[in-house]
Write an enzyme that holds these catalytic residues in place. Structure first.
Site, PDB file in Angstrom:
ATOM      1  N   HIS A 184       0.840  -1.202   0.000  1.00 15.52           N
ATOM      2  CA  HIS A 184       0.000   0.000   0.000  1.00 15.52           C
ATOM      3  C   HIS A 184       0.877   1.255   0.000  1.00 15.52           C
ATOM      4  CE1 HIS A 184      -2.954   2.961   1.666  1.00 15.52           C
ATOM      5  NE2 HIS A 184      -3.775   2.256   0.893  1.00 15.52           N
ATOM      6  N   SER A 385      -8.375 -14.951  -2.007  1.00 18.84           N
ATOM      7  CA  SER A 385      -8.625 -13.540  -2.304  1.00 18.84           C
ATOM      8  C   SER A 385     -10.045 -13.334  -2.810  1.00 18.84           C
ATOM      9  CB  SER A 385      -7.635 -13.031  -3.348  1.00 18.84           C
ATOM     10  OG  SER A 385      -7.920 -11.682  -3.705  1.00 18.84           O
TER      11      SER A 385
END
Length: 437
Positions: A184, A385
């Protein structure tokens, strides 16, 4: 203090069954039109495109205003948001929660959780008892004893990353920050803010950290400690860095436990992986874990949870006489509403409810992947995911309509708890038509 329960030990504000069942739209109209002047305004038809930015200005009371009233602006805004909920596929926010009306009376109070969550303030307008209950729940989830952890409810995953990396820097002042290029953006922001030396680690095609590159760079900098950001679910592809492989790599490169610090950025997946694969655990030599509360769990405002080891926090703690507390947080004053929302959601769902959400989201993500493949659309879905990566649609209006996140020639859909198969079917149908055009 600290037990999660729906049994409240305070007198709740009076609420009627009707008010508890109200939608955001009707609740807003009731507040905006207390005298019953509830005139329905014109709104765009269902399925309308992205909302346009409102040309607003602050109005001065008493002056003539030829434009719409305050009430009209707000009701139209609420109607627009309500329509756009069914086209929110590209970002990890769970907008599926129905306890806003129950908790709405709390908005009449200013709740500020400044200082240490485990120390009371001289001011009673806080929610630290709720906050500690939430922290205890996550401490149990991530396998650390009550007397061994410290944490707080943050303003979001970025603050959690800033706090975790700062802890690593304070423990290992000359340490180098290692983070994969798919981490991130807030991780690299932290490196700039703290003026830390950093190494960007390559990733594989699926977004997971390249452990051979990590090994090579650890060996290059063997004279300095390592502060490693481990991503449990990368932002765009949903890849998971393997904590066990990273720990083994550190050991092989000659890093003893006093020469490394591991921060786990689990913003989206930190509430999912414990129900699939117990990879996040303080029984391993990790230093901190953060999640975003508004993502998989859901909350009307951004928030997060940060957990670390109690023995580490003294490196950041400062006694603040003004608030009669110790502070080791990033933001100081903290939102007192978010711990209550998190506590309520966790209590209402429980681990069984969360496990069902995880299972449904994983199944729906696979459903979307399979449907796209049948239509001849290139698609990728990482194991464990809920982020489905696909070819970037060429039509910019389509991207905006479905609020997709795009990077280069890729887009993704994040299959959150509030996303139904009906929404996915509508998305696929429109995408196929768009591609034909």
């Amino acid at each position: 203090m600290g037990s999660l329960s729906l049994e409240m030990d305070f007198e709740p504000l009076p609420m009627t069954p009707r008010s508890l069942a109200m939608t955001p739209r009707s609740l807003a109209r009731r507040r905006l039109f207390p005298n019953g002047e509830n005139k329905k305004q014109k709104v765009a038809p269902p399925g309308a495109g992205p909302r346009k930015n409102l040309e607003l200005e602050v109005m001065e009371p008493g002056l003539k205003n030829d434009g719409p009233s305050l009430d009209t602006i707000l009701v139209n805004y609420l109607d627009t948001l309500k329509q756009r909920v069914n086209y929110h596929l590209g970002y990890p926010v769970n907008i599926c929660y129905d306890h806003y009306a129950t908790l709405a009376p709390l908005l009449q109070f200013h709740l500020n959780n400044c200082g240490d969550p485990f120390l009371q303030n001289t001011v009673d307008f806080h929610s630290k008892d709720f906050e500690v209950a939430v922290l205890d729940w996550f401490a149990q989830l991530w396998e650390i004893e009550k007397d061994q952890y410290w944490g707080y409810v943050t303003n979001g995953g970025t603050e959690g990353n800033l706090h975790g990396i700062l802890l690593g820097r304070e423990l290992l002042p000359d340490g180098i920050l290692y983070a994969s290029k798919d981490s991130h953006y807030s991780v690299f922001k932290a490196a700039r803010m703290y003026r830390m030396d950093s190494e960007t680690i390559n990733t594989s095609v699926n977004g997971e950290m390249d452990y051979s590159d990590l090994r090579a760079k650890l060996l290059q900098n063997k004279d300095k400690p390592a502060i490693i950001n481990v991503t449990i679910g990368t932002t765009f592809k949903g890849a998971i860095d393997d904590v066990d492989v990273i720990l083994e790599t550190l050991k092989d490169c000659g890093y003893s436990q006093d020469r490394f610090y591991i921060h786990c950025d689990a913003a989206l997946c930190g509430l999912m992986t414990p129900f699939i694969n117990n990879m996040i655990s303080f029984k391993k030599p990790i230093g901190s874990v953060t999640i975003s509360g508004h993502k998989f769990l859901g909350c009307p405002m951004p928030c997060g949870v940060q957990i670390t080891r109690k023995s580490y926090i003294n490196n950041l703690s400062t006694n603040v006489e003004y608030i009669a507390s110790v502070d080791a947080t990033i933001s100081g004053s903290r939102n007192g509403l978010t711990p209550i929302f998190l506590w309520y959601s966790l209590s209402a769902k429980g681990q069984i409810g969360l496990q069902k959400d995880v299972k449904r989201c994983l199944e729906n993500a696979k459903y979307l992947k399979d449907r796209l493949q049948k239509e001849g659309i290139s698609v990728m879905l990482n194991e464990l995911s809920i982020i489905v990566v696909l070819e970037r649609p060429r039509d910019h209006e389509f991207v905006r309509r479905w609020q997709l996140s795009c990077v280069k020639d890729m887009a993704h859909v994040i299959v959150m708890p509030g996303i139904t198969r009906e929404m996915l079917d509508n998305f696929i149908s429109e995408l196929v038509q768009q591609r034909k055009q």
